[in-house]
Design a protein around this motif. Structure first.
Motif, PDB file in Angstrom:
ATOM      1  N   TYR A 207      45.356 -19.857 -38.774  1.00  0.00           N
ATOM      2  CA  TYR A 207      44.256 -19.672 -39.148  1.00  0.00           C
ATOM      3  C   TYR A 207      43.658 -17.822 -38.943  1.00  0.00           C
ATOM      4  O   TYR A 207      42.721 -17.155 -39.646  1.00  0.00           O
ATOM      5  CB  TYR A 207      43.122 -20.744 -39.825  1.00  0.00           C
ATOM      6  CG  TYR A 207      42.693 -20.301 -38.563  1.00  0.00           C
ATOM      7  CD1 TYR A 207      41.038 -19.635 -37.982  1.00  0.00           C
ATOM      8  CD2 TYR A 207      42.651 -21.782 -37.512  1.00  0.00           C
ATOM      9  CE1 TYR A 207      40.684 -20.267 -36.852  1.00  0.00           C
ATOM     10  CE2 TYR A 207      42.643 -22.314 -36.316  1.00  0.00           C
ATOM     11  CZ  TYR A 207      40.963 -21.056 -36.023  1.00  0.00           C
ATOM     12  OH  TYR A 207      40.242 -21.577 -34.713  1.00  0.00           O
ATOM     13  N   LEU A 208      43.410 -17.323 -38.053  1.00  0.00           N
ATOM     14  CA  LEU A 208      42.680 -16.183 -37.245  1.00  0.00           C
ATOM     15  C   LEU A 208      43.465 -15.445 -38.227  1.00  0.00           C
ATOM     16  O   LEU A 208      44.887 -14.561 -39.002  1.00  0.00           O
ATOM     17  CB  LEU A 208      43.201 -16.233 -36.092  1.00  0.00           C
ATOM     18  CG  LEU A 208      42.710 -17.463 -35.317  1.00  0.00           C
ATOM     19  CD1 LEU A 208      43.713 -16.832 -33.310  1.00  0.00           C
ATOM     20  CD2 LEU A 208      41.285 -16.708 -35.335  1.00  0.00           C
ATOM     21  N   ASP A 209      42.934 -14.485 -37.854  1.00  0.00           N
ATOM     22  CA  ASP A 209      42.892 -13.321 -39.496  1.00  0.00           C
ATOM     23  C   ASP A 209      41.858 -11.933 -38.783  1.00  0.00           C
ATOM     24  O   ASP A 209      41.082 -11.800 -38.763  1.00  0.00           O
ATOM     25  CB  ASP A 209      42.741 -13.337 -40.600  1.00  0.00           C
ATOM     26  CG  ASP A 209      42.905 -12.260 -41.494  1.00  0.00           C
ATOM     27  OD1 ASP A 209      42.888 -10.987 -40.880  1.00  0.00           O
ATOM     28  OD2 ASP A 209      43.332 -12.565 -42.671  1.00  0.00           O
ATOM     29  N   GLU A 210      42.187 -11.054 -37.984  1.00  0.00           N
ATOM     30  CA  GLU A 210      42.473  -9.637 -37.493  1.00  0.00           C
ATOM     31  C   GLU A 210      40.746  -8.785 -39.041  1.00  0.00           C
ATOM     32  O   GLU A 210      39.948  -8.167 -38.423  1.00  0.00           O
ATOM     33  CB  GLU A 210      42.380  -8.962 -37.167  1.00  0.00           C
ATOM     34  CG  GLU A 210      42.408  -7.505 -36.270  1.00  0.00           C
ATOM     35  CD  GLU A 210      43.454  -6.684 -35.757  1.00  0.00           C
ATOM     36  OE1 GLU A 210      42.681  -5.825 -34.832  1.00  0.00           O
ATOM     37  OE2 GLU A 210      44.581  -6.849 -35.682  1.00  0.00           O
ATOM     38  N   ASN A 211      40.836  -9.540 -39.735  1.00  0.00           N
ATOM     39  CA  ASN A 211      40.453  -8.140 -41.229  1.00  0.00           C
ATOM     40  C   ASN A 211      39.572  -9.635 -41.717  1.00  0.00           C
ATOM     41  O   ASN A 211      38.663  -8.982 -42.688  1.00  0.00           O
ATOM     42  CB  ASN A 211      41.113  -7.781 -42.338  1.00  0.00           C
ATOM     43  CG  ASN A 211      42.114  -6.879 -41.200  1.00  0.00           C
ATOM     44  OD1 ASN A 211      41.549  -6.129 -40.965  1.00  0.00           O
ATOM     45  ND2 ASN A 211      43.537  -6.908 -41.819  1.00  0.00           N
ATOM     46  N   GLU A 230      39.079  -9.595 -30.981  1.00  0.00           N
ATOM     47  CA  GLU A 230      39.663  -9.425 -29.627  1.00  0.00           C
ATOM     48  C   GLU A 230      39.199 -10.617 -29.652  1.00  0.00           C
ATOM     49  O   GLU A 230      39.661 -11.416 -28.296  1.00  0.00           O
ATOM     50  CB  GLU A 230      39.504  -7.982 -28.722  1.00  0.00           C
ATOM     51  CG  GLU A 230      39.817  -7.515 -27.694  1.00  0.00           C
ATOM     52  CD  GLU A 230      39.261  -6.418 -26.902  1.00  0.00           C
ATOM     53  OE1 GLU A 230      39.433  -6.348 -25.318  1.00  0.00           O
ATOM     54  OE2 GLU A 230      38.473  -5.655 -27.285  1.00  0.00           O
ATOM     55  N   GLU A 231      37.777 -11.121 -28.893  1.00  0.00           N
ATOM     56  CA  GLU A 231      36.475 -11.669 -28.536  1.00  0.00           C
ATOM     57  C   GLU A 231      37.269 -13.223 -28.536  1.00  0.00           C
ATOM     58  O   GLU A 231      37.076 -14.165 -28.035  1.00  0.00           O
ATOM     59  CB  GLU A 231      35.185 -12.050 -27.993  1.00  0.00           C
ATOM     60  CG  GLU A 231      34.327 -12.229 -27.515  1.00  0.00           C
ATOM     61  CD  GLU A 231      32.805 -12.189 -28.185  1.00  0.00           C
ATOM     62  OE1 GLU A 231      31.989 -12.820 -27.269  1.00  0.00           O
ATOM     63  OE2 GLU A 231      32.421 -12.178 -28.829  1.00  0.00           O
ATOM     64  N   ALA A 232      37.065 -13.022 -29.804  1.00  0.00           N
ATOM     65  CA  ALA A 232      37.598 -14.648 -30.419  1.00  0.00           C
ATOM     66  C   ALA A 232      39.114 -15.191 -29.910  1.00  0.00           C
ATOM     67  O   ALA A 232      40.102 -16.270 -29.287  1.00  0.00           O
ATOM     68  CB  ALA A 232      37.930 -14.478 -32.008  1.00  0.00           C
ATOM     69  N   THR A 233      39.937 -14.087 -29.716  1.00  0.00           N
ATOM     70  CA  THR A 233      41.297 -14.460 -29.383  1.00  0.00           C
ATOM     71  C   THR A 233      41.054 -14.654 -27.908  1.00  0.00           C
ATOM     72  O   THR A 233      41.725 -15.669 -26.942  1.00  0.00           O
ATOM     73  CB  THR A 233      42.617 -13.291 -28.606  1.00  0.00           C
ATOM     74  OG1 THR A 233      42.106 -12.455 -30.513  1.00  0.00           O
ATOM     75  CG2 THR A 233      43.645 -13.336 -28.677  1.00  0.00           C
ATOM     76  N   LEU A 234      40.933 -14.146 -26.697  1.00  0.00           N
ATOM     77  CA  LEU A 234      39.978 -14.316 -25.058  1.00  0.00           C
ATOM     78  C   LEU A 234      39.438 -15.454 -25.591  1.00  0.00           C
ATOM     79  O   LEU A 234      40.481 -16.037 -24.730  1.00  0.00           O
ATOM     80  CB  LEU A 234      39.305 -13.136 -24.862  1.00  0.00           C
ATOM     81  CG  LEU A 234      39.064 -13.227 -23.601  1.00  0.00           C
ATOM     82  CD1 LEU A 234      39.934 -13.181 -22.406  1.00  0.00           C
ATOM     83  CD2 LEU A 234      37.474 -12.382 -23.065  1.00  0.00           C
ATOM     84  N   MET A 235      38.902 -16.341 -26.277  1.00  0.00           N
ATOM     85  CA  MET A 235      38.335 -17.487 -25.783  1.00  0.00           C
ATOM     86  C   MET A 235      39.091 -18.416 -26.433  1.00  0.00           C
ATOM     87  O   MET A 235      39.296 -19.547 -25.903  1.00  0.00           O
ATOM     88  CB  MET A 235      36.698 -17.316 -26.619  1.00  0.00           C
ATOM     89  CG  MET A 235      36.064 -16.846 -26.320  1.00  0.00           C
ATOM     90  SD  MET A 235      35.501 -16.575 -24.725  1.00  0.00           S
ATOM     91  CE  MET A 235      34.607 -18.193 -24.926  1.00  0.00           C
ATOM     92  N   ILE A 236      40.168 -18.192 -27.106  1.00  0.00           N
ATOM     93  CA  ILE A 236      41.681 -18.887 -27.211  1.00  0.00           C
ATOM     94  C   ILE A 236      42.532 -19.147 -25.848  1.00  0.00           C
ATOM     95  O   ILE A 236      42.816 -20.384 -25.394  1.00  0.00           O
ATOM     96  CB  ILE A 236      42.314 -19.059 -28.577  1.00  0.00           C
ATOM     97  CG1 ILE A 236      41.262 -18.845 -29.999  1.00  0.00           C
ATOM     98  CG2 ILE A 236      43.361 -19.096 -28.421  1.00  0.00           C
ATOM     99  CD1 ILE A 236      42.341 -18.296 -31.223  1.00  0.00           C
ATOM    100  N   ILE A 237      43.006 -17.771 -25.509  1.00  0.00           N
ATOM    101  CA  ILE A 237      43.331 -18.145 -24.561  1.00  0.00           C
ATOM    102  C   ILE A 237      42.820 -19.031 -23.339  1.00  0.00           C
ATOM    103  O   ILE A 237      43.392 -19.325 -22.874  1.00  0.00           O
ATOM    104  CB  ILE A 237      43.985 -16.806 -23.930  1.00  0.00           C
ATOM    105  CG1 ILE A 237      45.220 -15.605 -25.058  1.00  0.00           C
ATOM    106  CG2 ILE A 237      44.326 -16.895 -22.687  1.00  0.00           C
ATOM    107  CD1 ILE A 237      44.575 -14.687 -24.501  1.00  0.00           C
ATOM    108  N   LEU A 238      41.713 -18.441 -23.163  1.00  0.00           N
ATOM    109  CA  LEU A 238      40.741 -19.624 -22.182  1.00  0.00           C
ATOM    110  C   LEU A 238      40.558 -21.078 -22.821  1.00  0.00           C
ATOM    111  O   LEU A 238      40.840 -21.472 -21.692  1.00  0.00           O
ATOM    112  CB  LEU A 238      39.570 -18.740 -21.866  1.00  0.00           C
ATOM    113  CG  LEU A 238      38.643 -17.505 -21.839  1.00  0.00           C
ATOM    114  CD1 LEU A 238      37.644 -17.246 -21.604  1.00  0.00           C
ATOM    115  CD2 LEU A 238      39.794 -17.707 -20.101  1.00  0.00           C
TER     116      LEU A 238
END
Length: 247
Positions: A207-211, A230-238
């Motif tokens: 569901y993630l969408d950069e825009n 970018e922050e959302a992506t990092l939190m998902i990786i963590l």
């Protein structure tokens, strides 16, 4: 009759020696070395990395001594590879990435298609490349190994530690691309942090969408929980690191 018995004895001796030559546990010094390698990995799996490293180091010294004393000793190449891989993983856990990298490279000289060695080398490059400032060239080396692991047809887990498997590789790929600033989901080139995140968790975060800032969250709740994609992506990786035992 005595002659027949003598001939039979010779034949049996040749048979036994032939069996030993084909048995990796029976080569000169081999049985003991293999047992010590197994012991070192057992200690490693229990989390005692210093103690495991000490066993691997002493085993390597003994293996090298055997070869010096008898260059014709039938020490199988994979034994040296296993020892260097073990030393590499111990050093990784002890945060000595440079030393780990050196031993993984040596190990690959003995066993090119070793999953544990390849993941270890990939991890070492990632650790070395993400020390500030980011070294994209070194991170690219980690990415290349990751792609090679998936294309080479090697096993999907490490024989000595099954907790190290292809999920670790997928997570590392996501972290590598994130470090390079590539957050994309490039399906064609199998590239980008989001691509490998989706590969790791069967598309849950699709569901993630950069825009669309309302997708910048962990639970597809239609709310903006983070200030940037970018922050959302990092939190998902963590979050994924909690689920996947990180290499």
């Amino acid at each position: 009759m005595k002659r027949i018995i003598k001939i039979t004895g010779i034949i049996m001796m040749i048979f036994v020696l032939s069996c030993e030559a084909n048995d990796p546990l029976s080569f000169y010094g081999g049985g003991e070395l293999v047992e010590r390698i197994e012991e070192a990995w057992s200690v490693f799996r229990d989390g005692y990395f210093d103690s495991s490293l000490a066993i691997f180091d002493s085993t390597l010294i003994d293996a090298e001594s055997i070869m010096l004393e008898d260059p014709n000793a039938n020490l199988i190449r994979s034994t040296f590879g296993d020892i260097h891989t073990g030393i590499g993983w111990c050093n990784l856990r002890l945060l000595h990435a440079e030393t780990a990298r050196e031993h993984f490279i040596i190990s690959q000289g003995y066993e090119l298609y070793s999953f544990g060695t390849s993941v270890g080398l990939m991890t070492a490059y990632y650790e070395l490349g993400t020390v500030f400032p980011i070294n994209s060239t070194v991170v690219d080396s980690a990415i290349q190994i990751g792609h090679w692991i998936f294309s080479s047809g090697m096993p999907e887990e490490f024989e000595y530690n099954q907790s190290i498997n292809v999920d670790d590789v997928r997570l590392l790929m996501a972290k590598c691309y994130y470090a390079k600033g590539d957050l994309s989901n490039n399906i064609t080139e199998e590239r980008g942090a989001l691509y490998w995140i989706l590969e790791l968790n069967d598309g849950y975060y699709g569901y993630l969408d950069e825009n669309d800032s309302y997708t910048w969250n962990l639970y597809n709740n239609g709310e903006q929980d983070y200030d940037s994609f970018e922050e959302a992506t990092l939190m998902i990786i963590l979050e994924l690191e909690k689920e996947v035992f990180p290499a």
